[in-house]
Design an enzyme around this catalytic site. Structure first.
Site, mmCIF file in Angstrom:
data_model
loop_
_atom_site.group_PDB
_atom_site.id
_atom_site.type_symbol
_atom_site.label_atom_id
_atom_site.label_comp_id
_atom_site.label_asym_id
_atom_site.label_seq_id
_atom_site.Cartn_x
_atom_site.Cartn_y
_atom_site.Cartn_z
ATOM 1 N N TYR A 137 0.866 -1.186 0.000
ATOM 2 C CA TYR A 137 0.000 0.000 0.000
ATOM 3 C C TYR A 137 0.898 1.231 0.000
ATOM 4 O O TYR A 137 1.905 1.264 0.722
ATOM 5 C CB TYR A 137 -0.882 -0.004 1.253
ATOM 6 N N ASP A 234 9.370 2.523 -0.622
ATOM 7 C CA ASP A 234 8.408 3.193 0.245
ATOM 8 C C ASP A 234 8.663 2.690 1.669
ATOM 9 O O ASP A 234 8.213 1.609 2.059
ATOM 10 C CB ASP A 234 6.981 2.881 -0.217
ATOM 11 N N LYS A 262 5.309 8.184 9.197
ATOM 12 C CA LYS A 262 5.024 7.471 10.458
ATOM 13 C C LYS A 262 6.089 7.647 11.547
ATOM 14 O O LYS A 262 6.102 8.665 12.226
ATOM 15 C CB LYS A 262 4.780 5.989 10.151
HETATM 16 N N1 PMP Z 1 3.160 4.005 2.319
HETATM 17 C C1 PMP Z 1 3.006 3.026 3.215
HETATM 18 C C2 PMP Z 1 3.920 1.848 3.167
HETATM 19 C C3 PMP Z 1 2.008 3.101 4.185
HETATM 20 O O1 PMP Z 1 1.839 2.104 5.048
HETATM 21 C C4 PMP Z 1 1.188 4.262 4.218
HETATM 22 C C5 PMP Z 1 0.112 4.441 5.259
HETATM 23 N N2 PMP Z 1 -0.269 3.355 5.942
HETATM 24 C C6 PMP Z 1 1.387 5.246 3.267
HETATM 25 C C7 PMP Z 1 2.384 5.109 2.336
HETATM 26 C C8 PMP Z 1 0.548 6.483 3.255
HETATM 27 O O2 PMP Z 1 0.876 7.288 4.326
HETATM 28 P P1 PMP Z 1 -0.203 8.323 4.913
HETATM 29 O O3 PMP Z 1 -1.324 7.519 5.490
HETATM 30 O O4 PMP Z 1 0.584 9.099 5.937
HETATM 31 O O5 PMP Z 1 -0.649 9.186 3.790
#
Ligand code: PMP
Length: 445
Positions: A137, A234, A262
């Site tokens: 994701y 990512d 995060k």
């Molecule tokens: N990349 C990864 C691997 C994630 O787990 C998430 C959110 N869970 C995101 C991008 C998106 O981040 P945000 O919710 O802060 O927009």
């Protein structure tokens, strides 16, 4: 009328992010957090292993982060007219710590970081296609709003998580199996000239934890280099959590771009996009047209202070040592528990992240392997855990997190509660409402 009922009257679905509306817990209202705990409006205390999908690596309301934010707030708020010293110091630290980062920009969320990574890749390569992987994701925006769970028969054919996305956007995304070296080689042989970027979670934690093979990560690096495609790690979940240099430091593979979020600010809203200077430089105004990048709140003094204090603590205190030790203990003892109970289970994860799949071994390497996971058991035992005040998110394939604030006593309680919860789940047969569904029932964040 309860707060939750009032919420549903004025907030669509009653919550401000998908997957905060949890079957069986739709009346939950959170009132307080501290360390490894949160409390609800009825006064119930929960030990928190969900950890907001990952940010509070130091624990909730970490006093050092809170003090740094308070100090910043007392002297500086957002002006939006120039850079601040805090932004410079933070960028210098990120460039020093994360192997791929030479230059870095701050965003407010992880989704913005992945959005800009892909836009930049398309801009610099002049190409169209983005390759992503099942189980990963990357945020809510259209280019990656594909079900993390593209069913095996949809490999190569994206399955949108949302309506309202243009088919052209979906057509520009190829979805491959994680850890499938042959599929990567084939995609580059067939489409290499048109692949702008390959994006992946180096450990797909959005379906729990799939560990990458060395061969897979090396192949991605090789093929991207050969084809001139941009390799994007990512590391929104893995960044800082698995090492200060992210999982790329652990794996010894250097991507072209890295996205962070995060854990880098222990819960303050910040994301980052960094990488090779020659790529990142396209974001600065230059003849020929920059790649546009903006955000009112980017580099906000509060979140910069939170991120800097988080880095400082991660560098100065044995945070990783602590969470890795607890994570190893949890995995080892859960594994022994399931053997003792004779329940087929795979306990896996990395460092502070752990997850139990209810399936025979070996540990899964791709999303297809997770089709063997028994969703009703996965969700069922967690519902019983929550009843005991131990919060692991009762949704299929969600991972759990440990923080610096968790103690061995917390882990003792987790293990005891898990044994009782699994017993209760075996007695009632698991989550009734999931008995006839496969694991395809949606998993993201
Ligand atoms: N990349 C990864 C691997 C994630 O787990 C998430 C959110 N869970 C995101 C991008 C998106 O981040 P945000 O919710 O802060 O927009």
């Amino acid at each position: 009328m309860t707060l939750a009922e009032r919420a549903r009257r004025v907030i669509p679905g009653g919550v401000n992010s998908g997957q905060r509306s949890i079957p069986g817990l739709t009346d939950l209202v959170i009132t307080r957090t501290q360390g490894s705990r949160f409390w609800d409006s009825t006064g119930r205390e929960f030990t928190d292993y969900h950890a907001a999908f990952g940010p509070p690596l130091l624990g909730h309301n970490d006093p050092d982060v809170a003090a740094a934010v308070a100090a910043a707030r007392a002297s500086l708020s957002l002006t939006g007219v120039a850079v601040t010293e805090g932004e410079v110091l933070l960028a210098e630290q990120l460039a020093e710590l994360v192997p791929s980062i030479e230059k870095v920009l701050l965003t407010s969320t992880g989704s913005e970081a992945t959005f800009h990574a892909l836009r930049l890749a398309r801009a610099v390569t002049g190409r169209r296609l983005v390759v992503k992987f099942q189980g990963c994701y990357h945020g809510w925006h259209d280019a990656v709003s594909l079900n993390v769970i593209s069913a095996p028969d949809r490999i190569g054919r994206p399955d949108p998580t949302s309506t309202g996305i243009l088919p052209e956007v979906l057509d520009a995304t190829l979805v491959l199996r994680f850890n499938d070296v042959e599929a990567v080689r084939r995609a580059f042989a067939d489409h290499g000239d048109d692949i702008a970027a390959v994006i992946l979670e180096p450990v797909p934690h959005n379906v729990g934890a799939l560990l990458p093979t060395d061969d897979f990560l090396r192949t991605l690096r090789e093929e991207c280099t050969r084809a001139g495609s941009v390799l994007v790690f990512d590391e929104v979940i893995t960044g800082f959590r698995h090492a200060l240099g992210g999982y790329q430091e652990v794996a010894g593979i250097v991507p072209d771009l890295t996205t962070l979020g995060k854990a880098i600010a222990n819960g303050a809203p910040v994301g980052a996009l960094g990488g090779r200077a020659d790529l990142m430089e396209h974001f600065s105004s230059r003849p020929g047209g920059p790649v546009f990048f903006a955000g009112t709140y980017n580099g906000h003094p509060d979140v910069v202070a939170a991120a800097s204090a988080t880095v400082r603590k991660l560098r100065e205190e044995p945070v990783h040592e602590h969470v890795f030790r607890l994570g190893d203990r949890v995995r080892r003892e859960l594994d022994a528990l399931y053997r003792r109970l004779d329940v087929p289970a795979v306990v896996t994860g990395f460092g502070s992240v752990f997850v139990t799949y209810f399936m025979p071994g070996p540990a899964p390497r791709s999303y297809d392997d997770l089709l063997a996971n028994d969703a009703s058991r996965f969700v069922g035992y967690r519902r019983h855990l929550v009843e005991q005040g131990v919060f692991e998110l009762p949704l299929n394939l969600k991972r759990s997190h440990l923080s610096y604030a968790h103690t061995d006593a917390d882990v003792d309680r987790l293990l005891e509660a898990t044994e009782r919860a699994v017993g209760a789940m075996l007695a009632d047969g698991g989550a009734d409402d999931l008995r006839h569904t496969s694991t395809m029932g949606g998993a993201r964040h």
